[in-house]
Design a protein around this motif. Structure first.
Motif, PDB file in Angstrom:
ATOM      1  N   LYS A  17       0.816  -1.222   0.000  1.00  0.00           N
ATOM      2  CA  LYS A  17       0.000   0.000   0.000  1.00  0.00           C
ATOM      3  C   LYS A  17       0.845   1.266   0.000  1.00  0.00           C
ATOM      4  O   LYS A  17       0.545   2.199  -0.723  1.00  0.00           O
ATOM      5  CB  LYS A  17      -0.874   0.061   1.277  1.00  0.00           C
ATOM      6  CG  LYS A  17      -1.971  -0.934   1.367  1.00  0.00           C
ATOM      7  CD  LYS A  17      -2.764  -0.734   2.659  1.00  0.00           C
ATOM      8  CE  LYS A  17      -2.089  -1.241   3.900  1.00  0.00           C
ATOM      9  NZ  LYS A  17      -1.547  -0.300   4.820  1.00  0.00           N
ATOM     10  N   GLU A  40      -4.299   5.226   9.576  1.00  0.00           N
ATOM     11  CA  GLU A  40      -5.029   4.671  10.717  1.00  0.00           C
ATOM     12  C   GLU A  40      -4.364   3.392  11.200  1.00  0.00           C
ATOM     13  O   GLU A  40      -3.960   2.581  10.371  1.00  0.00           O
ATOM     14  CB  GLU A  40      -6.441   4.345  10.261  1.00  0.00           C
ATOM     15  CG  GLU A  40      -7.416   5.468  10.522  1.00  0.00           C
ATOM     16  CD  GLU A  40      -8.574   4.956  11.313  1.00  0.00           C
ATOM     17  OE1 GLU A  40      -8.486   4.956  12.566  1.00  0.00           O
ATOM     18  OE2 GLU A  40      -9.530   4.506  10.699  1.00  0.00           O
ATOM     19  N   TYR A  71      -9.041   1.206  18.692  1.00  0.00           N
ATOM     20  CA  TYR A  71      -9.060   1.565  17.267  1.00  0.00           C
ATOM     21  C   TYR A  71     -10.134   2.625  17.013  1.00  0.00           C
ATOM     22  O   TYR A  71      -9.927   3.573  16.254  1.00  0.00           O
ATOM     23  CB  TYR A  71      -9.340   0.340  16.385  1.00  0.00           C
ATOM     24  CG  TYR A  71      -8.104  -0.463  16.031  1.00  0.00           C
ATOM     25  CD1 TYR A  71      -7.100   0.073  15.225  1.00  0.00           C
ATOM     26  CD2 TYR A  71      -7.949  -1.776  16.475  1.00  0.00           C
ATOM     27  CE1 TYR A  71      -5.972  -0.669  14.888  1.00  0.00           C
ATOM     28  CE2 TYR A  71      -6.827  -2.528  16.154  1.00  0.00           C
ATOM     29  CZ  TYR A  71      -5.842  -1.968  15.352  1.00  0.00           C
ATOM     30  OH  TYR A  71      -4.728  -2.689  15.011  1.00  0.00           O
ATOM     31  N   ARG A  75      -9.815   6.466  15.687  1.00  0.00           N
ATOM     32  CA  ARG A  75     -10.548   6.848  14.455  1.00  0.00           C
ATOM     33  C   ARG A  75     -11.421   8.090  14.706  1.00  0.00           C
ATOM     34  O   ARG A  75     -11.448   9.003  13.885  1.00  0.00           O
ATOM     35  CB  ARG A  75     -11.404   5.656  14.013  1.00  0.00           C
ATOM     36  CG  ARG A  75     -12.234   5.901  12.761  1.00  0.00           C
ATOM     37  CD  ARG A  75     -12.728   4.580  12.184  1.00  0.00           C
ATOM     38  NE  ARG A  75     -11.616   3.706  11.953  1.00  0.00           N
ATOM     39  CZ  ARG A  75     -11.523   2.440  12.372  1.00  0.00           C
ATOM     40  NH1 ARG A  75     -12.520   1.870  13.009  1.00  0.00           N
ATOM     41  NH2 ARG A  75     -10.446   1.744  12.130  1.00  0.00           N
ATOM     42  N   SER A 101     -10.613  -1.857   7.371  1.00  0.00           N
ATOM     43  CA  SER A 101      -9.646  -2.588   8.209  1.00  0.00           C
ATOM     44  C   SER A 101     -10.349  -3.074   9.473  1.00  0.00           C
ATOM     45  O   SER A 101     -10.114  -4.184   9.953  1.00  0.00           O
ATOM     46  CB  SER A 101      -8.492  -1.678   8.642  1.00  0.00           C
ATOM     47  OG  SER A 101      -7.573  -1.468   7.610  1.00  0.00           O
ATOM     48  N   PHE A 102     -11.212  -2.228  10.014  1.00  0.00           N
ATOM     49  CA  PHE A 102     -11.923  -2.558  11.254  1.00  0.00           C
ATOM     50  C   PHE A 102     -12.817  -3.783  11.042  1.00  0.00           C
ATOM     51  O   PHE A 102     -12.794  -4.735  11.823  1.00  0.00           O
ATOM     52  CB  PHE A 102     -12.762  -1.339  11.659  1.00  0.00           C
ATOM     53  CG  PHE A 102     -13.267  -1.343  13.068  1.00  0.00           C
ATOM     54  CD1 PHE A 102     -12.415  -1.571  14.136  1.00  0.00           C
ATOM     55  CD2 PHE A 102     -14.606  -1.078  13.336  1.00  0.00           C
ATOM     56  CE1 PHE A 102     -12.885  -1.535  15.446  1.00  0.00           C
ATOM     57  CE2 PHE A 102     -15.087  -1.035  14.636  1.00  0.00           C
ATOM     58  CZ  PHE A 102     -14.229  -1.269  15.695  1.00  0.00           C
ATOM     59  N   ARG A 147       6.876  -8.117   4.685  1.00  0.00           N
ATOM     60  CA  ARG A 147       6.866  -7.189   5.818  1.00  0.00           C
ATOM     61  C   ARG A 147       7.939  -7.555   6.843  1.00  0.00           C
ATOM     62  O   ARG A 147       8.683  -6.715   7.312  1.00  0.00           O
ATOM     63  CB  ARG A 147       5.468  -7.189   6.446  1.00  0.00           C
ATOM     64  CG  ARG A 147       5.319  -6.339   7.687  1.00  0.00           C
ATOM     65  CD  ARG A 147       5.697  -4.889   7.468  1.00  0.00           C
ATOM     66  NE  ARG A 147       4.766  -4.213   6.590  1.00  0.00           N
ATOM     67  CZ  ARG A 147       3.711  -3.526   6.994  1.00  0.00           C
ATOM     68  NH1 ARG A 147       3.478  -3.414   8.279  1.00  0.00           N
ATOM     69  NH2 ARG A 147       2.919  -2.951   6.141  1.00  0.00           N
TER      70      ARG A 147
END
Ligand code: TMP
Length: 212
Positions: A17, A40, A71, A75, A101-102, A147
């Motif tokens: 991303k 986020e 989270y 947000r 994502s949540f 990653r």
């Protein structure tokens, strides 16, 4: 005054991303847009502090409820302090992760029910929904390998591969549920090829080209 576009970028960990977000920003600026890049969890002083708690690998005891509320608090602060005022000033906002994502991580990954997440999200974002969402579609096993090699891992990335598979499956379901908003990008290709696809979609959204 026309409000700015709200663009979000989604995908499992290591789906590439960040590289694409930078290119998106450069491209939009070259077209004359004022662009704000944020992420986020994070993007404000308070939300970045919450981020460091959420992602710190030492907090292995964090409960699912505490996690989802943290989270959501991060947000709510970002929406109120940064996203809503920026789009109101005609600034295009690109946010690295947001509500999908949540739903993918806390919903499909952790198994928290959709209704509860929807209720909390309603409070946190108060109607601020992205105009367009790019989902970078990549097998989570490939992404996590990338990653780990690049940066090491945080508390979420340390989850077992089954968790990341559920998250990935969740994203696919969300993309099917909101086909107008969520654009799926095949992220298994070389970055330059991925970018051509992203740019084409972006230009289409902005009305610079007429068809796919
Ligand atoms: P990242 O900034 O490296 O993508 O890390 C953020 C991590 O937090 C990533 O593993 C996805 C996860 N996450 C959730 O679990 N729920 C959320 O609502 C958001 C925004 C991120």
């Amino acid at each position: 005054m026309i409000r700015g576009l709200f663009i979000t970028v989604e995908g499992t960990d290591g789906s590439g991303k960040t590289t694409q977000i930078v290119r998106m920003q450069e491209h939009l600026v070259s077209l004359g847009c004022e662009v704000l890049l944020t992420r986020e969890p994070g993007g404000t002083r308070i939300s970045e502090n919450i981020r460091s708690i959420i992602l710190d690998p030492v907090y292995t005891e964090m409960s699912n409820t505490a996690e989802l509320l943290l989270y959501s608090a991060a947000r709510a602060q970002l929406v109120e302090q940064v996203i809503r005022p920026s789009i109101a000033k005609s600034i295009t906002v690109i946010c690295d992760r947001y509500i999908d994502s949540f739903y993918a991580y806390q919903g499909f990954g952790r198994g928290t029910g959709y209704e509860l997440l929807e209720k909390i999200t309603g409070i946190a974002v108060n109607g601020t929904i992205p105009d367009i969402t790019f989902f970078f579609d990549l097998d989570p096993e490939i992404g996590l390998k990338r990653r780990f090699a690049a940066t090491g891992s945080d508390r979420i990335e340390n989850e077992v591969i089954e968790f990341h598979r559920k998250v990935y499956k969740g994203y696919k379901i969300l993309a099917g549920r909101y086909p107008e908003r969520i654009r799926t990008i095949d992220a298994s290709r070389p970055a330059d090829e991925v970018w051509l696809d992203v740019r084409r979609q972006l230009d289409m959204i902005l009305g610079f080209v007429k068809s796919v």
